[in-house]
Write a protein that holds these residues in place. Structure first.
Motif, PDB file in Angstrom:
ATOM      1  N   GLY A   1       4.516 -29.275 -21.482  1.00  0.00           N
ATOM      2  CA  GLY A   1       4.859 -30.297 -22.564  1.00  0.00           C
ATOM      3  C   GLY A   1       4.731 -31.671 -21.984  1.00  0.00           C
ATOM      4  N   PHE A   2       5.198 -31.909 -20.797  1.00  0.00           N
ATOM      5  CA  PHE A   2       5.130 -33.181 -20.320  1.00  0.00           C
ATOM      6  C   PHE A   2       3.688 -33.652 -19.922  1.00  0.00           C
ATOM      7  CE2 PHE A   2       5.179 -36.301 -16.719  1.00  0.00           C
ATOM      8  CZ  PHE A   2       5.851 -37.381 -17.223  1.00  0.00           C
ATOM      9  N   LEU A   3       2.909 -32.852 -19.523  1.00  0.00           N
ATOM     10  CA  LEU A   3       1.657 -33.125 -18.985  1.00  0.00           C
ATOM     11  C   LEU A   3       0.660 -33.274 -20.299  1.00  0.00           C
ATOM     12  CD1 LEU A   3       1.020 -30.840 -16.019  1.00  0.00           C
ATOM     13  CD2 LEU A   3       1.188 -33.330 -16.190  1.00  0.00           C
ATOM     14  N   HIS A   4       1.117 -32.945 -21.827  1.00  0.00           N
ATOM     15  CA  HIS A   4       0.398 -33.146 -22.810  1.00  0.00           C
ATOM     16  C   HIS A   4       0.441 -34.557 -23.338  1.00  0.00           C
ATOM     17  CE1 HIS A   4      -0.575 -29.159 -22.697  1.00  0.00           C
ATOM     18  NE2 HIS A   4      -1.283 -29.061 -23.463  1.00  0.00           N
ATOM     19  N   LEU A   5       1.112 -35.411 -22.765  1.00  0.00           N
ATOM     20  CA  LEU A   5       1.328 -36.879 -23.212  1.00  0.00           C
ATOM     21  C   LEU A   5       0.042 -37.296 -22.974  1.00  0.00           C
ATOM     22  CD1 LEU A   5       5.158 -37.709 -22.229  1.00  0.00           C
ATOM     23  CD2 LEU A   5       4.301 -37.375 -24.506  1.00  0.00           C
ATOM     24  N   GLY A   6      -0.303 -38.577 -23.825  1.00  0.00           N
ATOM     25  CA  GLY A   6      -1.343 -39.437 -23.449  1.00  0.00           C
ATOM     26  C   GLY A   6      -2.443 -39.141 -24.317  1.00  0.00           C
TER      27      GLY A   6
ATOM     28  N   GLY B   1      12.885 -20.338 -15.203  1.00  0.00           N
ATOM     29  CA  GLY B   1      11.638 -20.539 -14.866  1.00  0.00           C
ATOM     30  C   GLY B   1      10.766 -20.608 -16.099  1.00  0.00           C
ATOM     31  N   ILE B   2      10.925 -19.969 -17.253  1.00  0.00           N
ATOM     32  CA  ILE B   2      10.121 -20.116 -18.636  1.00  0.00           C
ATOM     33  C   ILE B   2      10.479 -21.482 -19.265  1.00  0.00           C
ATOM     34  CG2 ILE B   2      10.179 -19.402 -21.011  1.00  0.00           C
ATOM     35  CD1 ILE B   2      10.807 -16.559 -20.108  1.00  0.00           C
ATOM     36  N   VAL B   3      11.685 -22.053 -19.082  1.00  0.00           N
ATOM     37  CA  VAL B   3      12.015 -23.335 -19.768  1.00  0.00           C
ATOM     38  C   VAL B   3      11.435 -24.473 -18.977  1.00  0.00           C
ATOM     39  CG1 VAL B   3      13.880 -24.968 -20.385  1.00  0.00           C
ATOM     40  CG2 VAL B   3      13.850 -22.577 -21.156  1.00  0.00           C
ATOM     41  N   ALA B   4      11.611 -24.274 -17.487  1.00  0.00           N
ATOM     42  CA  ALA B   4      11.002 -25.268 -16.595  1.00  0.00           C
ATOM     43  C   ALA B   4       9.488 -25.389 -16.517  1.00  0.00           C
ATOM     44  CB  ALA B   4      11.547 -24.915 -15.172  1.00  0.00           C
ATOM     45  N   VAL B   5       8.869 -24.364 -16.793  1.00  0.00           N
ATOM     46  CA  VAL B   5       7.430 -24.397 -16.682  1.00  0.00           C
ATOM     47  C   VAL B   5       6.948 -24.911 -17.879  1.00  0.00           C
ATOM     48  CG1 VAL B   5       5.185 -22.982 -16.409  1.00  0.00           C
ATOM     49  CG2 VAL B   5       7.170 -22.618 -15.012  1.00  0.00           C
TER      50      VAL B   5
ATOM     51  N   PHE C   1       5.546 -38.426 -27.983  1.00  0.00           N
ATOM     52  CA  PHE C   1       6.629 -37.951 -27.414  1.00  0.00           C
ATOM     53  C   PHE C   1       6.862 -36.565 -28.319  1.00  0.00           C
ATOM     54  CE2 PHE C   1      11.268 -36.647 -26.923  1.00  0.00           C
ATOM     55  CZ  PHE C   1      11.093 -36.566 -25.317  1.00  0.00           C
ATOM     56  N   SER C   2       6.522 -36.831 -29.499  1.00  0.00           N
ATOM     57  CA  SER C   2       6.672 -35.570 -30.609  1.00  0.00           C
ATOM     58  C   SER C   2       5.862 -34.359 -30.363  1.00  0.00           C
ATOM     59  CB  SER C   2       6.654 -36.179 -32.018  1.00  0.00           C
ATOM     60  OG  SER C   2       5.055 -36.628 -32.213  1.00  0.00           O
ATOM     61  N   PHE C   3       4.354 -34.889 -29.746  1.00  0.00           N
ATOM     62  CA  PHE C   3       3.617 -33.929 -29.477  1.00  0.00           C
ATOM     63  C   PHE C   3       3.868 -33.077 -28.182  1.00  0.00           C
ATOM     64  CE2 PHE C   3      -0.352 -32.031 -28.086  1.00  0.00           C
ATOM     65  CZ  PHE C   3      -1.141 -31.725 -29.179  1.00  0.00           C
ATOM     66  N   ALA C   4       4.611 -33.980 -27.159  1.00  0.00           N
ATOM     67  CA  ALA C   4       5.068 -33.310 -26.090  1.00  0.00           C
ATOM     68  C   ALA C   4       6.245 -32.246 -26.178  1.00  0.00           C
ATOM     69  CB  ALA C   4       5.536 -34.370 -25.085  1.00  0.00           C
ATOM     70  N   ILE C   5       7.394 -32.486 -27.170  1.00  0.00           N
ATOM     71  CA  ILE C   5       8.012 -31.485 -27.624  1.00  0.00           C
ATOM     72  C   ILE C   5       7.435 -30.166 -28.224  1.00  0.00           C
ATOM     73  CG2 ILE C   5       9.949 -31.244 -29.282  1.00  0.00           C
ATOM     74  CD1 ILE C   5      10.475 -34.172 -29.138  1.00  0.00           C
ATOM     75  N   TRP C   6       6.372 -30.426 -28.985  1.00  0.00           N
ATOM     76  CA  TRP C   6       5.904 -29.275 -29.573  1.00  0.00           C
ATOM     77  C   TRP C   6       5.098 -28.575 -28.433  1.00  0.00           C
ATOM     78  CZ3 TRP C   6       4.691 -25.845 -33.053  1.00  0.00           C
ATOM     79  CH2 TRP C   6       3.493 -25.220 -32.992  1.00  0.00           C
ATOM     80  N   ALA C   7       4.398 -29.054 -27.683  1.00  0.00           N
ATOM     81  CA  ALA C   7       3.747 -28.331 -26.541  1.00  0.00           C
ATOM     82  C   ALA C   7       4.615 -27.772 -25.424  1.00  0.00           C
ATOM     83  CB  ALA C   7       2.938 -29.289 -25.429  1.00  0.00           C
ATOM     84  N   THR C   8       5.982 -28.362 -25.310  1.00  0.00           N
ATOM     85  CA  THR C   8       7.033 -27.493 -24.651  1.00  0.00           C
ATOM     86  C   THR C   8       7.478 -26.310 -25.377  1.00  0.00           C
ATOM     87  OG1 THR C   8       7.912 -29.680 -23.731  1.00  0.00           O
ATOM     88  CG2 THR C   8       9.206 -27.953 -23.593  1.00  0.00           C
ATOM     89  N   PHE C   9       7.602 -26.450 -26.741  1.00  0.00           N
ATOM     90  CA  PHE C   9       8.187 -25.265 -27.480  1.00  0.00           C
ATOM     91  C   PHE C   9       7.142 -24.045 -27.501  1.00  0.00           C
ATOM     92  CE2 PHE C   9       7.364 -22.786 -31.403  1.00  0.00           C
ATOM     93  CZ  PHE C   9       8.591 -22.399 -31.577  1.00  0.00           C
TER      94      PHE C   9
END
Length: 298
Positions: A237-242, A228-232, A247-255
């Motif tokens: 992170g995906f919603l932080h694109l745009g 659940g932690i990784v999925a959420v 994509f690099s920023f989405a990876i950072w937001a996921t972390f």
């Protein structure tokens, strides 16, 4: 009596002096003295005489001189052309950067409205899950699994998360050019037109509202475990694109979302991720403002 007749010496004329003769009553001696005229006037008169004799040659000389004077300097033209090109490039880049910057009122309005909608959605999901759980449906109760409770030791966790995430951000900004470019572009678009006190608004409102939705509503539904932690965190992170974010920023937001989710599970409190998120946003904004001022001063 004798007399003296003088003509102007600057005209180069002869001067006649008549003196009485010693052995003749009306006779006189006559002698001529050539006056010395000015050299400059003689040269000038000679040059004018020559010019009057050769008008064609003189006109050719004057025309050749004017042509020489009109010949442009290639170095100067080249430099001026290059400077014009540089000026156009700089003005174009400045125009693009100005066009990317959002006005202050629109930034604050969008932040307030978006944060309100996200918070409302998260609270609705929490209430619906609570109602479904009390009715006996196999749905986790989000309001019971993650509460708004606070304890003193939560402050240590909040401080540690702020230091950890800010240090990771600084490291990535220096070692990952694509992330640095994406982060700077997003910050420039949102933060450039804001006043210093506005940073509190754009830091606290998104931090609180996003944690209500993702860690307060979705995480209990997906499960308070690593899945659940990784999925959420991945959804976060995906919603932080745009908005100039790559994509690099989405990876950072996921972390970052995974870190917030782990802290939520450990503390069972929504206050910890909300405070950590808001403070990290504020630290990132202040860091960008300070570094951008340094770049402009250099």
């Amino acid at each position: 009596m004798g007399f003296m007749a003088l003509q102007p010496w600057w005209r180069g004329a002869s001067t006649t002096v008549r003196l009485p003769c010693p052995d003749r009553t009306w006779g006189y001696y006559k002698f001529s003295i050539r006056a010395c005229s000015d050299r400059k006037s003689l040269k000038k008169s000679t040059r004018e005489a020559r010019q009057s004799k050769n008008p064609i040659k003189n006109s050719n000389k004057s025309s050749s001189r004017s042509e020489v004077n009109q010949v442009p300097s290639p170095r100067f033209d080249e430099v001026s052309d290059n400077s014009d090109v540089d000026t156009v490039d700089i003005s174009a880049s400045n125009k693009e950067s100005v066009d990317d910057v959002a006005p202050r009122d629109k930034v604050l309005q969008a932040c307030t409205v978006t944060s309100g909608l996200i918070s409302a959605l998260g609270l609705i999901i929490r209430q619906v899950s609570h109602f479904a759980s009390t009715e006996g449906l196999p749905i986790p109760d989000s309001s019971m699994d993650v509460t708004f409770g606070f304890e003193i030791w939560h402050l240590e966790m909040i401080g540690g998360m702020v230091i950890f995430i800010t240090s990771c951000r600084l490291l990535l900004l220096k070692s990952w050019p694509d992330f640095a470019e994406s982060s700077n572009a997003a910050n420039r678009q949102v933060l450039s037109s804001l006043e210093p006190l506005d940073y509190l608004v754009v830091s606290v409102l998104p931090g609180v509202s996003e944690e209500i939705l993702f860690r307060g509503a979705l995480l209990p539904l997906f499960g308070t475990n690593w899945i659940g932690i990784v999925a959420v965190g991945a959804i976060f992170g995906f919603l932080h694109l745009g908005s100039n974010r790559k994509f690099s920023f989405a990876i950072w937001a996921t972390f970052v979302g995974i870190v917030y989710g782990y802290a939520t599970v450990l503390s069972s409190s929504l206050f910890v991720p909300m405070a950590s998120h808001a403070l990290n946003n504020l630290a990132g904004g202040i860091l960008w403002r300070y570094t951008s001022k340094l770049e402009l001063s250099e």
